[in-house]
Design a protein around this motif. Structure first.
Motif: not given
Length: 356
Positions: A53, A126-127
């Motif tokens: 991430t 998440n990124a």
């Protein structure tokens, strides 16, 4: 939500007035940047970089630290979906993506799972969340996916292809099996892009990299039909703002009218379609994105500015144009030449927006 400080890109996609033509580049976070190469080496390999991430966020933001870009694009890969379906994506040095398993029979298509994108591809969401947080309203974030047809070609061939022997063999020999595969992929892409939008993507692009390899009837039946299915199923408003959808079929200039009829907000153009022609044909329905030949960056700074001016003039005055390359930036491009392009777009487009 953080207020967007630069919404030029989103406004142009919706054909709303802008002060200058917005610009971003496909593959703007990538191998032409020395800082990207350093981060990728730190990650170990490409997929480890995608799944980390913090590092995926870092490389997404790297080009924005160098250039005055009007959008960030999520750092990921179009083949994350087939990987989540269990085909085992890996990258050979200098060879591009490969899969450990292929999908070529009715039984293999039948057995193919539809992934839960929120769990199986959680590293992508998440990124997106971290990038949105780090951008802090600086520019919008673009999410993306490959088109069902493009994903299917990789899954069937097991790697990139010039002839699409196995994919076209399935398309013509067992069209019902190909339709079953494409439908599974369209369902997954729709869920995947909606998850990106919920996580914070403010526009999305569907990359139909290999649609141009098809005949017109095959393109309409096996590529565009499934992009239409995706467009129909997407979240189109988030946080009180429209989420624009961009369709990009490389080699698809002959099908612009059919693409515009999908309800997408914008169409990406490669360099083989003249901007003035595209605007005359569909510019009243959709915004247009493109379409400088990436190889133009191998010219001189003066020739790059000249080509930018030519494309801006070809589109003409008014909004509805997002400047981009006609495909991804070449890994051997000089970053300083990319800067010349980006700065030239902003400078030379100003007269085209006066009074808008």
């Amino acid at each position: 939500m953080t207020e967007l400080k630069n919404d030029r890109f989103l406004r142009a996609l919706l054909r709303q007035p802008v002060d200058k033509t917005p610009v971003w580049m496909m593959r703007q976070a990538g191998r032409y940047l020395p800082e990207y190469k350093a981060t990728r080496q730190q990650a170990g390999n490409f997929m480890d970089l995608c799944r980390n991430t913090e590092l995926a966020c870092e490389v997404t933001l790297q080009p924005l630290e160098r250039f005055e870009l009007d959008a960030a694009i999520l750092f990921s890969d179009i083949l994350t979906i087939p990987d989540a379906m269990g085909l085992g994506l890996y990258f050979e040095a200098g060879e591009g993506p490969r899969f450990k398993k292929t999908v070529r029979t009715a039984a293999e298509v039948e057995a193919l799972p539809i992934p839960d994108v929120e769990t199986d591809l959680d590293y992508v969401m998440n990124a997106v969340r971290m990038i949105r947080q780090e951008l802090n309203g600086r520019v919008p974030l673009i999410g993306f996916s490959g088109s069902p047809w493009t994903l299917a070609t990789y899954m069937i061939e097991g790697q990139g292809s010039r002839e699409y022997r196995h994919a076209k063999g399935l398309l013509y020999g067992q069209p019902e099996v190909m339709h079953q595969l494409l439908d599974k992929l369209a369902q997954t892409v729709t869920a995947y892009l909606n998850a990106q939008i919920r996580a914070g993507a403010q526009a999305v692009q569907i990359f139909d990299s290999w649609g141009g390899a098809l005949s017109t009837p095959a393109y309409l039946e096996f590529s565009l039909k499934y992009m239409q299915q995706i467009v129909d199923g997407l979240i189109r408003e988030q946080d009180g703002r429209r989420v624009p959808v961009i369709l990009f079929t490389k080699g698809g200039g002959q099908w612009l009218e059919a693409m515009a009829a999908t309800g997408a907000d914008a169409l990406g153009l490669d360099w083989t379609t003249e901007m003035s022609d595209a605007r005359a044909r569909v510019g009243h329905q959709v915004a247009l994105q493109g379409n400088m030949d990436p190889s133009a960056l191998f010219g001189s700074p003066a020739s790059i500015r000249q080509e930018v001016q030519r494309i801006l003039t070809s589109y003409g005055p008014g909004t509805g144009h997002v400047f981009n390359l006609g495909h991804g930036i070449n890994q051997f491009a000089d970053p300083e030449h990319a800067r010349v392009l980006i700065d030239a777009v902003h400078e030379l487009s100003l007269p085209l927006h006066q009074g808008s």
